[in-house]
Design a protein around this motif. Structure first.
Motif, PDB file in Angstrom:
ATOM      1  N   UNK A  35       3.794   5.865  -5.550  1.00  0.00           N
ATOM      2  CA  UNK A  35       3.792   5.896  -7.017  1.00  0.00           C
ATOM      3  C   UNK A  35       2.744   6.871  -7.545  1.00  0.00           C
ATOM      4  N   UNK A  36       1.561   6.854  -6.936  1.00  0.00           N
ATOM      5  CA  UNK A  36       0.492   7.745  -7.388  1.00  0.00           C
ATOM      6  C   UNK A  36       0.836   9.197  -7.066  1.00  0.00           C
ATOM      7  N   UNK A  37       1.457   9.438  -5.909  1.00  0.00           N
ATOM      8  CA  UNK A  37       1.829  10.792  -5.514  1.00  0.00           C
ATOM      9  C   UNK A  37       2.856  11.378  -6.476  1.00  0.00           C
ATOM     10  N   UNK A  38       3.813  10.559  -6.939  1.00  0.00           N
ATOM     11  CA  UNK A  38       4.830  11.037  -7.886  1.00  0.00           C
ATOM     12  C   UNK A  38       4.208  11.414  -9.227  1.00  0.00           C
ATOM     13  N   UNK A  39       3.064  10.816  -9.556  1.00  0.00           N
ATOM     14  CA  UNK A  39       2.432  11.049 -10.857  1.00  0.00           C
ATOM     15  C   UNK A  39       1.612  12.343 -10.885  1.00  0.00           C
ATOM     16  N   UNK A  40       1.256  12.868  -9.707  1.00  0.00           N
ATOM     17  CA  UNK A  40       0.404  14.052  -9.636  1.00  0.00           C
ATOM     18  C   UNK A  40       1.229  15.318  -9.813  1.00  0.00           C
ATOM     19  N   UNK A  41       0.767  16.198 -10.710  1.00  0.00           N
ATOM     20  CA  UNK A  41       1.394  17.502 -10.914  1.00  0.00           C
ATOM     21  C   UNK A  41       0.307  18.533 -11.181  1.00  0.00           C
ATOM     22  N   UNK A  42       0.717  19.739 -11.644  1.00  0.00           N
ATOM     23  CA  UNK A  42      -0.269  20.815 -11.812  1.00  0.00           C
ATOM     24  C   UNK A  42      -1.283  20.550 -12.922  1.00  0.00           C
ATOM     25  N   UNK A  43      -1.032  19.545 -13.773  1.00  0.00           N
ATOM     26  CA  UNK A  43      -1.956  19.269 -14.875  1.00  0.00           C
ATOM     27  C   UNK A  43      -3.014  18.226 -14.520  1.00  0.00           C
ATOM     28  N   UNK A  44      -2.844  17.491 -13.443  1.00  0.00           N
ATOM     29  CA  UNK A  44      -3.812  16.440 -13.087  1.00  0.00           C
ATOM     30  C   UNK A  44      -4.101  16.436 -11.587  1.00  0.00           C
ATOM     31  N   UNK A  45      -4.378  17.642 -11.062  1.00  0.00           N
ATOM     32  CA  UNK A  45      -4.624  17.763  -9.620  1.00  0.00           C
ATOM     33  C   UNK A  45      -5.939  17.135  -9.188  1.00  0.00           C
ATOM     34  N   UNK A  46      -6.757  16.721 -10.139  1.00  0.00           N
ATOM     35  CA  UNK A  46      -8.015  16.059  -9.776  1.00  0.00           C
ATOM     36  C   UNK A  46      -7.801  14.599  -9.376  1.00  0.00           C
ATOM     37  N   UNK A  55       0.812  -1.221   0.000  1.00  0.00           N
ATOM     38  CA  UNK A  55       0.000   0.000   0.000  1.00  0.00           C
ATOM     39  C   UNK A  55       0.844   1.269   0.000  1.00  0.00           C
ATOM     40  N   UNK A  56       1.960   1.271   0.744  1.00  0.00           N
ATOM     41  CA  UNK A  56       2.829   2.445   0.775  1.00  0.00           C
ATOM     42  C   UNK A  56       3.438   2.687  -0.603  1.00  0.00           C
ATOM     43  N   UNK A  57       3.852   1.632  -1.267  1.00  0.00           N
ATOM     44  CA  UNK A  57       4.425   1.772  -2.601  1.00  0.00           C
ATOM     45  C   UNK A  57       3.397   2.310  -3.592  1.00  0.00           C
ATOM     46  N   UNK A  58       2.153   1.856  -3.487  1.00  0.00           N
ATOM     47  CA  UNK A  58       1.097   2.321  -4.387  1.00  0.00           C
ATOM     48  C   UNK A  58       0.810   3.804  -4.159  1.00  0.00           C
ATOM     49  N   UNK A  59       0.769   4.217  -2.895  1.00  0.00           N
ATOM     50  CA  UNK A  59       0.524   5.629  -2.578  1.00  0.00           C
ATOM     51  C   UNK A  59       1.674   6.488  -3.081  1.00  0.00           C
ATOM     52  N   UNK A  70      -8.139   1.134   8.427  1.00  0.00           N
ATOM     53  CA  UNK A  70      -8.502   1.747   9.703  1.00  0.00           C
ATOM     54  C   UNK A  70      -7.290   1.965  10.602  1.00  0.00           C
ATOM     55  N   UNK A  71      -6.213   2.419  10.020  1.00  0.00           N
ATOM     56  CA  UNK A  71      -5.002   2.701  10.793  1.00  0.00           C
ATOM     57  C   UNK A  71      -4.389   4.003  10.294  1.00  0.00           C
ATOM     58  N   UNK A  72      -3.135   4.263  10.702  1.00  0.00           N
ATOM     59  CA  UNK A  72      -2.463   5.504  10.326  1.00  0.00           C
ATOM     60  C   UNK A  72      -2.300   5.632   8.812  1.00  0.00           C
ATOM     61  N   UNK A  73      -2.148   4.525   8.108  1.00  0.00           N
ATOM     62  CA  UNK A  73      -1.970   4.574   6.657  1.00  0.00           C
ATOM     63  C   UNK A  73      -3.222   5.117   5.962  1.00  0.00           C
ATOM     64  N   UNK A  74      -4.375   4.651   6.394  1.00  0.00           N
ATOM     65  CA  UNK A  74      -5.634   5.163   5.837  1.00  0.00           C
ATOM     66  C   UNK A  74      -5.808   6.642   6.178  1.00  0.00           C
ATOM     67  N   UNK A  75      -5.491   7.005   7.421  1.00  0.00           N
ATOM     68  CA  UNK A  75      -5.615   8.393   7.847  1.00  0.00           C
ATOM     69  C   UNK A  75      -4.683   9.290   7.036  1.00  0.00           C
ATOM     70  N   UNK A  76      -3.468   8.828   6.780  1.00  0.00           N
ATOM     71  CA  UNK A  76      -2.506   9.605   6.003  1.00  0.00           C
ATOM     72  C   UNK A  76      -3.002   9.817   4.573  1.00  0.00           C
ATOM     73  N   UNK A 115      -5.152   9.952  -4.275  1.00  0.00           N
ATOM     74  CA  UNK A 115      -4.373   8.794  -3.858  1.00  0.00           C
ATOM     75  C   UNK A 115      -5.298   7.656  -3.452  1.00  0.00           C
ATOM     76  N   UNK A 116      -4.857   6.428  -3.652  1.00  0.00           N
ATOM     77  CA  UNK A 116      -5.660   5.287  -3.189  1.00  0.00           C
ATOM     78  C   UNK A 116      -5.728   5.264  -1.664  1.00  0.00           C
ATOM     79  N   UNK A 117      -6.896   4.963  -1.143  1.00  0.00           N
ATOM     80  CA  UNK A 117      -7.099   4.936   0.318  1.00  0.00           C
ATOM     81  C   UNK A 117      -7.325   3.486   0.744  1.00  0.00           C
TER      82      UNK A 117
END
Length: 217
Positions: free
Chosen positions: A7-18, A1-5, A27-33, A21-23
């Protein structure tokens, strides 16, 4: 899950701010983050949207007056003219720059409002004096176009609690629209007082607003 988050975060820039991240439903700190980061992306996307809207509005609104100024100056420079003619051209340019200043103030107000930093100060205001001020300013302009401007409604003083700068800008916007789109007939501006309520009205014989656009005003 951390790797997926990540990877998705690196892909986001000013052209695709919509993009969000995958949630993971853990029900722990990872979901909250993940949820917190998505909320942050929403705020950033809204801020970028306000900047884009301001830029588009400024470009659209200022294009016409700038074109008018350029045209008048170019015509004045084409051939030698009398001092009176140059004076008339400068007066026309001055009127246009006044309108540009009002446009910029309105655009900046919208931007500040979107950012929730617009300050409204309520004080007692006599709306009848505000309308008299508007008639004094717009009367000569409408007369030049052959459009009649009439002050109608209740002539008595009408005191309200309001922000004088915002109300003056509001009346100017209504009158600017009426002036711009009324080619024949007349414009009415006035007040109607009934049961403790004051209605400020501006009526014109322009093209009006398409019914499908009215719910978005």
């Amino acid at each position: 899950p951390v790797a997926a988050i990540s990877a998705e975060a690196r892909r986001i820039n000013e052209t695709n701010l919509s993009v969000r991240l995958p949630v993971p439903v853990t029900r722990d700190e990872l979901q909250d983050l993940s949820e917190t980061l998505n909320q942050m992306l929403t705020r950033i996307d809204t801020a970028f949207g306000s900047v884009r809207a301001f830029t588009a509005n400024a470009s659209h609104e200022l294009r016409t007056p700038l074109s008018l100024i350029r045209t008048r100056v170019e015509i004045a420079l084409c051939f030698p003219r009398s001092a009176e003619r140059y004076k008339k051209t400068l007066e026309e340019v001055q009127v246009t720059t006044v309108h540009m200043t009002a446009l910029l103030e309105s655009l900046l107000t919208l931007a500040r409002t979107d950012a929730n930093v617009e300050m409204i100060t309520l004080v007692p205001i006599s709306l009848d004096l505000l309308l008299a001020e508007a008639v004094e300013y717009w009367g000569p302009l409408t007369q030049q176009r052959g459009v009649e401007l009439n002050l109608v409604g209740t002539p008595t003083p009408a005191w309200v609690m309001g922000d004088i700068t915002a109300l003056r800008r509001f009346v100017a916007i209504l009158m600017e629209n009426a002036y711009q789109y009324t080619e024949r007939g007349g414009i009415e501006i006035g007040l109607e007082i009934e049961r403790g309520w004051v209605t400020l009205l501006v009526r014109d014989t322009g093209i009006g607003i398409a019914p499908e656009h009215i719910p978005h005003l």
